[in-house]
Design an enzyme around this catalytic site. Structure first.
Site, PDB file in Angstrom:
ATOM      1  N   HIS A  91      89.373  49.461   9.203  1.00  0.00           N
ATOM      2  CA  HIS A  91      90.693  50.306   9.706  1.00  0.00           C
ATOM      3  C   HIS A  91      91.179  49.213   8.979  1.00  0.00           C
ATOM      4  O   HIS A  91      92.088  50.731   8.140  1.00  0.00           O
ATOM      5  CB  HIS A  91      91.064  50.303  11.136  1.00  0.00           C
ATOM      6  CG  HIS A  91      90.136  51.311  11.939  1.00  0.00           C
ATOM      7  ND1 HIS A  91      89.252  52.133  10.956  1.00  0.00           N
ATOM      8  CD2 HIS A  91      89.931  51.320  13.247  1.00  0.00           C
ATOM      9  CE1 HIS A  91      88.392  52.617  12.634  1.00  0.00           C
ATOM     10  NE2 HIS A  91      89.099  52.382  13.151  1.00  0.00           N
ATOM     11  N   CYS A 141      84.148  43.874  13.027  1.00  0.00           N
ATOM     12  CA  CYS A 141      84.240  44.613  13.347  1.00  0.00           C
ATOM     13  C   CYS A 141      85.484  45.641  13.213  1.00  0.00           C
ATOM     14  O   CYS A 141      85.944  45.727  12.088  1.00  0.00           O
ATOM     15  CB  CYS A 141      85.472  44.298  14.910  1.00  0.00           C
ATOM     16  SG  CYS A 141      86.126  45.470  15.697  1.00  0.00           S
ATOM     17  N   HIS A 199      88.847  38.565  13.885  1.00  0.00           N
ATOM     18  CA  HIS A 199      89.725  39.007  15.271  1.00  0.00           C
ATOM     19  C   HIS A 199      88.350  38.336  16.341  1.00  0.00           C
ATOM     20  O   HIS A 199      88.959  38.113  17.553  1.00  0.00           O
ATOM     21  CB  HIS A 199      90.941  39.939  15.900  1.00  0.00           C
ATOM     22  CG  HIS A 199      89.803  41.392  15.506  1.00  0.00           C
ATOM     23  ND1 HIS A 199      89.136  41.392  14.658  1.00  0.00           N
ATOM     24  CD2 HIS A 199      89.564  41.830  16.722  1.00  0.00           C
ATOM     25  CE1 HIS A 199      88.964  42.923  14.685  1.00  0.00           C
ATOM     26  NE2 HIS A 199      88.545  42.976  16.605  1.00  0.00           N
ATOM     27  N   CYS A 244      85.787  40.458  20.978  1.00  0.00           N
ATOM     28  CA  CYS A 244      86.427  42.008  20.768  1.00  0.00           C
ATOM     29  C   CYS A 244      85.195  42.287  21.703  1.00  0.00           C
ATOM     30  O   CYS A 244      85.437  43.424  22.441  1.00  0.00           O
ATOM     31  CB  CYS A 244      86.806  41.998  19.301  1.00  0.00           C
ATOM     32  SG  CYS A 244      87.671  43.549  19.530  1.00  0.00           S
ATOM     33  N   SER A 280      87.736  47.696  13.666  1.00  0.00           N
ATOM     34  CA  SER A 280      89.614  47.461  13.443  1.00  0.00           C
ATOM     35  C   SER A 280      89.366  46.879  11.957  1.00  0.00           C
ATOM     36  O   SER A 280      90.695  47.036  11.615  1.00  0.00           O
ATOM     37  CB  SER A 280      89.892  46.693  15.187  1.00  0.00           C
ATOM     38  OG  SER A 280      89.533  47.411  15.964  1.00  0.00           O
TER      39      SER A 280
END
Ligand code: PAD
Ligand code: ZN
Ligand code: ZN
Length: 376
Positions: A52, A47, A68, A175, A49
């Site tokens: 990041h 993902c 996650h 997610c 995220s």
């Protein structure tokens, strides 16, 4: 031989500092303490995220095990765990649901106070970690950490799912799918016949497109600077797609023109940039439009919103995990998938063995994948 109660040595992808690749190393995973669950991971999605953290845009404590969006099997449980048992197929929850705090009790809330979303403390609730590497403490990520063969989570951060669900697909319910789909259904509450704009057509944005379609939107405009994302967006429900780079005027003006001066009813920012958050807000109807922020903007970034954009009646809101109460909703979303109420296939462009994790991230960074799923 049972591993319950013992330290497990296994492979994990550790990030030692930002802007460095994952290194697959042997770690030690301690047994679960009271109200904790140790999980053997089967599949985990890649993902933005997680990326990041790699890019340094979101600040966390290092070293850390990211990941996650996963499915696993419970290996053992600590004292007092009642909702799962060894052998259960589960999805770790990056937004927990303790069921007792005020957001858990409130019908509109989903950001359980046990969350580590935003603070990125990276430790269990007793201030310690279950992960170590050569004696050094390794942090967890948003109460989950799934780029490892074994992880330990709090009982409120795990949901039991249908044992027959395919891990390499339903991991996206942990997610990307749930976040985008829920942003449309729960957070915006898109209405039949409405016009929507989705900024960012990655795994989460395409799921928002799917949510807008399921809610009966009649126009869904996809916005992305990578035109390679357009065919997939149209396949999942976008009625048209626009590339901001094709226009001289700002994209919000383009969207206002495309809607005969009205603006869209609902807009979604699914990128993680403050400039596109303002553009998405400005694109929606000045009197009754709603703009939902889904993308995660860099730590400590700030956004200036002219009050005139809001006073006329626009609504600006955000969403975490698509507004779903995680532990209640994830098993239901998995059973909806099993009953073919939605598909995840268009979102999964690549699957690869866990040790090819760096390739999975390179595909995301170069815009060549939607979701890569790592298989353990
Ligand atoms: P992704 O990288 O797969 O998709 C992002 C898309 O945005 C890509 O297709 C890009 O080409 C496009 N894009 C980049 N810059 C621009 C621009 N200036 N204008 C238009 N399009 C652009 O990411 P993703 O779908 O995995 O995640 C999207 C965001 O959502 C990301 O910020 C992630 O951190 C966040 C997220 N939030 C939650 C939550 O609970 N709120 C959960 C999961 C992900
Ligand atoms: Zn995610
Ligand atoms: Zn709670």
């Amino acid at each position: 031989m049972s591993t319950a109660g013992k330290v497990i040595k296994c492979k994990a992808a550790v990030i030692w500092e930002p802007k460095t690749p994952f290194s697959i190393v042997e770690i030690e995973v301690a047994p679960p303490k009271a109200h904790e669950v140790r999980i053997k991971i089967l599949a985990s999605g890649v993902c933005r995220s997680d990326d990041h953290i790699l890019s340094g845009e979101l600040k966390v404590n290092f070293p850390i095990i990211l990941g996650h969006e996963a499915v696993g099997v419970v290996e053992s449980v600590g004292e007092g765990v009642t909702s799962v048992e060894p052998g259960d197929k589960v999805i770790p929850l990056f937004v927990p649901q303790c069921g007792e705090c005020s957001p858990c009790i409130h019908p509109k809330g989903n950001l359980c106070k046990l969350n580590d979303f935003g603070t990125f403390f990276g430790l269990m609730s007793d201030g310690t970690s279950r992960f170590s590497c050569k004696g050094e403490l390794v942090h967890n990520f948003v109460s989950t950490s799934t780029f490892t063969e074994y992880t330990v989570v709090h009982e409120s951060s795990v949901a039991k799912i249908d044992a027959a669900a395919p891990p390499e697909k339903v991991c996206l319910i942990g997610c990307g799918f749930s976040t985008g789909y829920g942003a449309a259904i729960n957070s915006a509450k898109v209405e039949p016949g409405s016009t929507c704009a989705v900024f960012g057509l990655g795994g989460v944005g395409l799921s928002a497109v799917m949510g807008c379609k399921a809610a009966g939107a009649s126009r869904i405009i996809g916005v992305d600077i990578n035109k390679d994302k357009f065919p997939k967006a149209k396949e999942v429900g976008a009625t048209e797609c626009v590339n901001p780079l094709d226009f001289e005027k700002p994209i919000n003006e383009v969207l206002i023109d495309m809607t005969e001066g009205d603006g869209v009813d609902y807009s979604f920012e699914v990128i993680g940039r403050t400039d596109t958050m303002i553009a998405a807000l400005t694109s929606c109807n000045m009197n009754y439009g709603t703009s939902v922020m889904v993308g995660a903007a860099p730590t400590k970034s700030e956004m200036t919103v002219p009050p005139g954009l809001i006073i006329t009646g626009r609504t600006l809101k955000g969403t975490v995990f698509g507004g779903w109460k995680s532990k209640d909703s994830v098993p239901r979303l998995v059973s909806d998938f099993m009953q073919k109420k939605f598909t995840l296939d268009p979102l999964i462009t690549h699957t690869m063995p866990f040790d090819k994790i760096n390739e999975g991230f390179e595909l995301l960074q170069t815009g060549k994948s939607i979701r890569s799923v790592l298989i353990f």
